[in-house]
Design a protein around this motif. Structure first.
Motif, PDB file in Angstrom:
ATOM      1  N   ARG A  97      71.283 -88.646  40.002  1.00  0.00           N
ATOM      2  CA  ARG A  97      72.630 -88.623  39.883  1.00  0.00           C
ATOM      3  C   ARG A  97      73.046 -88.458  38.657  1.00  0.00           C
ATOM      4  NH1 ARG A  97      77.297 -89.468  43.607  1.00  0.00           N
ATOM      5  NH2 ARG A  97      76.352 -90.290  45.298  1.00  0.00           N
ATOM      6  N   LEU A  98      72.417 -89.437  37.706  1.00  0.00           N
ATOM      7  CA  LEU A  98      72.565 -89.389  36.102  1.00  0.00           C
ATOM      8  C   LEU A  98      72.102 -87.907  35.419  1.00  0.00           C
ATOM      9  CD1 LEU A  98      71.452 -92.900  35.024  1.00  0.00           C
ATOM     10  CD2 LEU A  98      73.690 -92.085  35.676  1.00  0.00           C
ATOM     11  N   ALA A  99      70.935 -87.739  35.976  1.00  0.00           N
ATOM     12  CA  ALA A  99      70.309 -86.342  35.150  1.00  0.00           C
ATOM     13  C   ALA A  99      70.887 -85.107  35.706  1.00  0.00           C
ATOM     14  CB  ALA A  99      68.546 -86.213  35.470  1.00  0.00           C
ATOM     15  N   PHE A 100      71.131 -84.785  37.040  1.00  0.00           N
ATOM     16  CA  PHE A 100      71.602 -83.708  37.577  1.00  0.00           C
ATOM     17  C   PHE A 100      72.958 -83.745  38.208  1.00  0.00           C
ATOM     18  CE2 PHE A 100      67.039 -83.753  38.704  1.00  0.00           C
ATOM     19  CZ  PHE A 100      66.700 -83.023  37.274  1.00  0.00           C
ATOM     20  N   GLY A 101      73.550 -84.928  38.119  1.00  0.00           N
ATOM     21  CA  GLY A 101      75.066 -85.031  38.788  1.00  0.00           C
ATOM     22  C   GLY A 101      75.023 -84.970  40.348  1.00  0.00           C
ATOM     23  N   MET A 102      73.880 -85.171  40.868  1.00  0.00           N
ATOM     24  CA  MET A 102      73.686 -84.736  42.324  1.00  0.00           C
ATOM     25  C   MET A 102      73.503 -85.825  42.984  1.00  0.00           C
ATOM     26  SD  MET A 102      70.187 -82.607  43.723  1.00  0.00           S
ATOM     27  CE  MET A 102      70.321 -82.159  45.506  1.00  0.00           C
ATOM     28  N   ALA A 103      74.091 -85.949  44.084  1.00  0.00           N
ATOM     29  CA  ALA A 103      74.232 -86.980  45.218  1.00  0.00           C
ATOM     30  C   ALA A 103      73.225 -86.647  46.408  1.00  0.00           C
ATOM     31  CB  ALA A 103      75.553 -86.922  45.911  1.00  0.00           C
ATOM     32  N   VAL A 104      72.177 -87.539  46.303  1.00  0.00           N
ATOM     33  CA  VAL A 104      71.032 -87.420  47.242  1.00  0.00           C
ATOM     34  C   VAL A 104      71.075 -88.817  47.825  1.00  0.00           C
ATOM     35  CG1 VAL A 104      69.320 -87.541  45.584  1.00  0.00           C
ATOM     36  CG2 VAL A 104      68.588 -86.604  47.827  1.00  0.00           C
ATOM     37  N   SER A 105      70.700 -88.648  49.262  1.00  0.00           N
ATOM     38  CA  SER A 105      70.477 -89.847  50.199  1.00  0.00           C
ATOM     39  C   SER A 105      69.092 -90.047  49.830  1.00  0.00           C
ATOM     40  CB  SER A 105      70.766 -89.710  51.377  1.00  0.00           C
ATOM     41  OG  SER A 105      70.183 -90.550  52.356  1.00  0.00           O
ATOM     42  N   PRO A 106      68.753 -91.457  49.644  1.00  0.00           N
ATOM     43  CA  PRO A 106      67.334 -91.811  49.419  1.00  0.00           C
ATOM     44  C   PRO A 106      66.571 -91.204  50.731  1.00  0.00           C
ATOM     45  CG  PRO A 106      68.435 -93.603  49.563  1.00  0.00           C
ATOM     46  CD  PRO A 106      69.550 -92.634  49.364  1.00  0.00           C
ATOM     47  N   ASP A 107      67.230 -91.169  52.063  1.00  0.00           N
ATOM     48  CA  ASP A 107      66.372 -90.672  53.275  1.00  0.00           C
ATOM     49  C   ASP A 107      66.048 -89.245  53.194  1.00  0.00           C
ATOM     50  OD1 ASP A 107      66.881 -93.297  54.267  1.00  0.00           O
ATOM     51  OD2 ASP A 107      68.922 -92.687  55.146  1.00  0.00           O
ATOM     52  N   ASP A 108      66.687 -88.700  52.068  1.00  0.00           N
ATOM     53  CA  ASP A 108      66.422 -87.157  51.967  1.00  0.00           C
ATOM     54  C   ASP A 108      65.129 -86.725  50.966  1.00  0.00           C
ATOM     55  OD1 ASP A 108      68.323 -86.390  54.027  1.00  0.00           O
ATOM     56  OD2 ASP A 108      69.937 -86.159  52.681  1.00  0.00           O
ATOM     57  N   ILE A 109      64.574 -87.865  50.696  1.00  0.00           N
ATOM     58  CA  ILE A 109      63.872 -87.848  49.524  1.00  0.00           C
ATOM     59  C   ILE A 109      62.401 -87.989  50.118  1.00  0.00           C
ATOM     60  CG2 ILE A 109      62.526 -88.771  47.445  1.00  0.00           C
ATOM     61  CD1 ILE A 109      65.143 -89.424  46.518  1.00  0.00           C
ATOM     62  N   ASP A 110      61.524 -86.923  50.229  1.00  0.00           N
ATOM     63  CA  ASP A 110      59.898 -86.973  50.699  1.00  0.00           C
ATOM     64  C   ASP A 110      59.424 -88.054  50.226  1.00  0.00           C
ATOM     65  OD1 ASP A 110      60.409 -85.044  52.782  1.00  0.00           O
ATOM     66  OD2 ASP A 110      58.656 -83.722  51.735  1.00  0.00           O
ATOM     67  N   ARG A 111      58.829 -88.959  50.874  1.00  0.00           N
ATOM     68  CA  ARG A 111      57.925 -90.178  50.402  1.00  0.00           C
ATOM     69  C   ARG A 111      56.685 -90.461  51.067  1.00  0.00           C
ATOM     70  NH1 ARG A 111      62.429 -94.252  51.618  1.00  0.00           N
ATOM     71  NH2 ARG A 111      63.533 -92.078  51.393  1.00  0.00           N
ATOM     72  N   ARG A 112      55.690 -90.543  50.069  1.00  0.00           N
ATOM     73  CA  ARG A 112      54.353 -91.445  50.629  1.00  0.00           C
ATOM     74  C   ARG A 112      53.904 -92.697  49.835  1.00  0.00           C
ATOM     75  NH1 ARG A 112      49.919 -86.780  50.435  1.00  0.00           N
ATOM     76  NH2 ARG A 112      48.784 -88.222  51.627  1.00  0.00           N
ATOM     77  N   GLY A 113      53.704 -93.554  50.404  1.00  0.00           N
ATOM     78  CA  GLY A 113      53.392 -94.874  49.681  1.00  0.00           C
ATOM     79  C   GLY A 113      52.249 -94.919  49.321  1.00  0.00           C
ATOM     80  N   ILE A 114      51.609 -96.234  49.045  1.00  0.00           N
ATOM     81  CA  ILE A 114      50.192 -96.451  48.441  1.00  0.00           C
ATOM     82  C   ILE A 114      49.414 -97.198  49.523  1.00  0.00           C
ATOM     83  CG2 ILE A 114      51.013 -96.358  46.137  1.00  0.00           C
ATOM     84  CD1 ILE A 114      50.353 -99.462  46.141  1.00  0.00           C
ATOM     85  N   ALA A 115      49.888 -97.609  50.488  1.00  0.00           N
ATOM     86  CA  ALA A 115      49.158 -98.631  51.478  1.00  0.00           C
ATOM     87  C   ALA A 115      47.914 -97.744  51.993  1.00  0.00           C
ATOM     88  CB  ALA A 115      50.095 -99.054  52.512  1.00  0.00           C
ATOM     89  N   GLU A 116      47.985 -96.380  52.245  1.00  0.00           N
ATOM     90  CA  GLU A 116      46.941 -95.561  52.895  1.00  0.00           C
ATOM     91  C   GLU A 116      46.035 -95.218  51.777  1.00  0.00           C
ATOM     92  OE1 GLU A 116      47.344 -95.723  56.039  1.00  0.00           O
ATOM     93  OE2 GLU A 116      49.268 -96.599  56.016  1.00  0.00           O
ATOM     94  N   ILE A 117      46.069 -95.409  50.595  1.00  0.00           N
ATOM     95  CA  ILE A 117      45.075 -94.793  49.658  1.00  0.00           C
ATOM     96  C   ILE A 117      43.677 -95.825  49.832  1.00  0.00           C
ATOM     97  CG2 ILE A 117      44.466 -94.672  47.333  1.00  0.00           C
ATOM     98  CD1 ILE A 117      47.354 -94.322  46.686  1.00  0.00           C
ATOM     99  N   ALA A 118      42.780 -94.856  49.869  1.00  0.00           N
ATOM    100  CA  ALA A 118      41.513 -95.396  50.360  1.00  0.00           C
ATOM    101  C   ALA A 118      40.682 -95.528  48.853  1.00  0.00           C
ATOM    102  CB  ALA A 118      40.627 -94.568  51.255  1.00  0.00           C
ATOM    103  N   ALA A 119      39.870 -96.621  48.714  1.00  0.00           N
ATOM    104  CA  ALA A 119      39.041 -96.766  47.612  1.00  0.00           C
ATOM    105  C   ALA A 119      38.275 -95.236  47.318  1.00  0.00           C
ATOM    106  CB  ALA A 119      38.023 -97.790  47.801  1.00  0.00           C
ATOM    107  N   ILE A 120      37.813 -94.644  48.304  1.00  0.00           N
ATOM    108  CA  ILE A 120      36.952 -93.419  48.262  1.00  0.00           C
ATOM    109  C   ILE A 120      37.852 -92.448  47.327  1.00  0.00           C
ATOM    110  CG2 ILE A 120      37.541 -92.570  50.345  1.00  0.00           C
ATOM    111  CD1 ILE A 120      34.531 -91.301  50.472  1.00  0.00           C
TER     112      ILE A 120
END
Ligand code: NAP
Ligand code: HSE
Length: 434
Positions: A212-235
């Motif tokens: 919003r601040l950098a580009f003046g753009m409205a984006v819903s957080p639901d439209d942001i592709d995301r992956r978290g860290i819970a699945e990251i394997a030690a390997i």
């Protein structure tokens, strides 16, 4: 001496306690910086019997928001309760009754920013939210004021302290995920619902605010592709290190002037670079502008006192009138750049790390290379350690680093690779930031 600035804190948990501590125990400093006394009049909580991490004067603690908003001595409401239900109602009620608002609540801003900012403009009030992104780092002020003369082309950062704390411990000490998350909760880094941290939602909320601040753009957080860290394997952490990288949860947005690509993802970051060296609950944000070039901001991204530092800076800015001037002049949160669209993540260019568990037999590496080549993707390097001698003919791990490719083409190649009889389980992949 000017009239005191009356403060009502909503919430006295991790951040609220830190703010109360600064206002009460450093009152002389606050008065000097604000040009007037800053008076903590009320603290609204759910459970007044709960043990607090700060000592409040008698009569300050209450559960009655209406009574607090009925007090004419309250000038500023500081929302540090979290969540988007009661916090939204309280924030709107504060603005409707003529108070300026300070909030550290990125979920609230990402989901209801338009409504809250419109309510503030309508009432001629201001909203200050320095603590909502990157804890103690003044990144909101940096983008909206310090870099105001720039056309910003990218924002890239480690925006979640909890995830960075966990990944640092897993990488450097081989710590286990669940125990380190519990430690992050104990230290006050995690959200009340830590799922928001580990599934990438908190970083997506913060990225939506920065975009919003950098580009003046409205984006819903639901439209942001995301992956978290819970699945990251030690390997994968070990292979990344072997390749000269560490895995970080990055939030990134790039604008080409017409569209913005953005995502939150665990990403391989080359060792020795500033983002890779950002450890524990620290955050770092890299902002690229046409005039300033690359700028990097780093510091404590979560926790009681770093976050309180940002909240108190907002209170001081409101006391001096700076925040009201900036808020009115900048018309933040207006959707004036409505022509920018979200670019599909399939179009984003990246290198990729790919880990496959494959049959240890001739032709497997050639097959993987061919399936990648069919999408125009070439392999930059490969690691395959010998299978243990006592298990000939068993599975082996094959790790490949690709050259730059479109995400969509990489995903298409991986879908074919996963269908091969030689591949024992779905491939694991992460983007690589060089
Ligand atoms: P927290 O420790 O869970 O504290 C929340 C406080 O809000 C508690 O005092 C709670 O009262 C009060 N509260 C919640 N719901 C309420 C309701 N309906 N009515 C009255 N009081 C209510 O949370 P926190 O970690 O301080 O975080 C606060 C906000 O700051 C969140 O938006 C968070 O995302 C943001 N933030 C946190 C950090 C961090 O490092 N922790 C950093 C940056 C931003 P009781 O104490 O009586 O339960
Ligand atoms: N839970 C958040 C984090 C708090 O870990 O970064 C700071 O916003």
């Amino acid at each position: 001496m000017a009239e005191p600035l009356g403060i009502a804190l909503l919430g006295c948990g991790t951040v609220g306690s830190g703010v109360a501590h600064l206002l009460l125990n450093h009152a002389e400093r606050m008065t000097r910086r604000a040009g007037r006394p800053v008076w903590l009049k009320h603290v609204v909580v759910r459970d007044p019997a709960k043990q607090r991490d700060c000592e409040l004067p008698p009569g300050v603690l209450t559960t009655d928001l209406d009574k607090v908003l009925g007090d004419p001595d309250v000038d500023v409401v500081v929302e540090l309760a979290g969540g988007t239900t009661w916090a939204r109602q309280a924030a709107l009620a504060a603005l409707a009754t003529g108070r300026d608002l300070v909030t550290a609540n990125k979920a609230l801003l990402a989901r209801h920013g338009t409504e809250i900012f419109a309510a503030a403009h309508q009432r001629g009030r201001a909203v200050a939210f320095e603590a909502a992104v990157a804890g103690g780092i003044p990144i909101i002020g940096a983008i909206s004021q310090g870099l105001a003369g720039n056309q910003i082309s990218s924002v890239q950062g480690i925006l979640n302290g909890t995830c960075n704390f966990i990944l640092t411990a897993m990488t450097e000490r081989g710590s286990d995920y669940a125990g380190t998350l519990a430690e992050a909760q104990r230290l006050g880094y995690a959200e009340a619902d830590p799922t928001l941290d580990v599934d990438g939602s908190d970083a997506a909320h913060k990225l939506a605010v920065l975009v919003r601040l950098a580009f003046g753009m409205a984006v819903s957080p639901d439209d942001i592709d995301r992956r978290g860290i819970a699945e990251i394997a030690a390997i994968d952490i070990r292979y990344a290190v072997e390749l000269g990288y560490v895995i970080k949860l990055l939030a990134e947005a790039w604008s080409d002037g017409e569209s913005v690509a953005l995502h939150v993802s665990p990403t391989l970051v080359r060792k020795g670079t500033p983002l890779a060296e950002t450890r524990d609950a620290f955050n770092a944000v890299k902002v690229t502008g046409d005039a300033a070039g690359e700028t990097l901001f780093s510091g404590a991204g979560a926790g009681m006192m770093p976050t309180a530092s940002a909240v108190v800076a907002d209170i001081i800015d409101l006391a001096t009138g700076r925040a009201q001037l900036m808020f009115a002049a900048q018309r933040l949160w207006q959707t004036d750049a409505g022509q920018l669209t979200v670019r599909r993540s399939d179009e984003v260019l990246s290198r990729f790390y790919l880990r496959l568990t494959v049959a240890d037999r001739p032709g497997v590496l050639a097959e993987v290379a061919t399936l990648l080549a069919m999408e125009g993707i070439s392999i930059a390097s490969v690691i395959q350690h010998e299978a243990p001698e006592d298990a000939p003919g068993q599975s082996v791990v094959l790790v490949a680093m690709t050259h730059t490719a479109k995400t969509g083409r990489f995903r298409a190649a991986l879908a074919r690779i996963n269908q091969s009889d030689n591949v024992r389980e779905p491939g694991v992949y992460y983007p690589v930031a060089d």
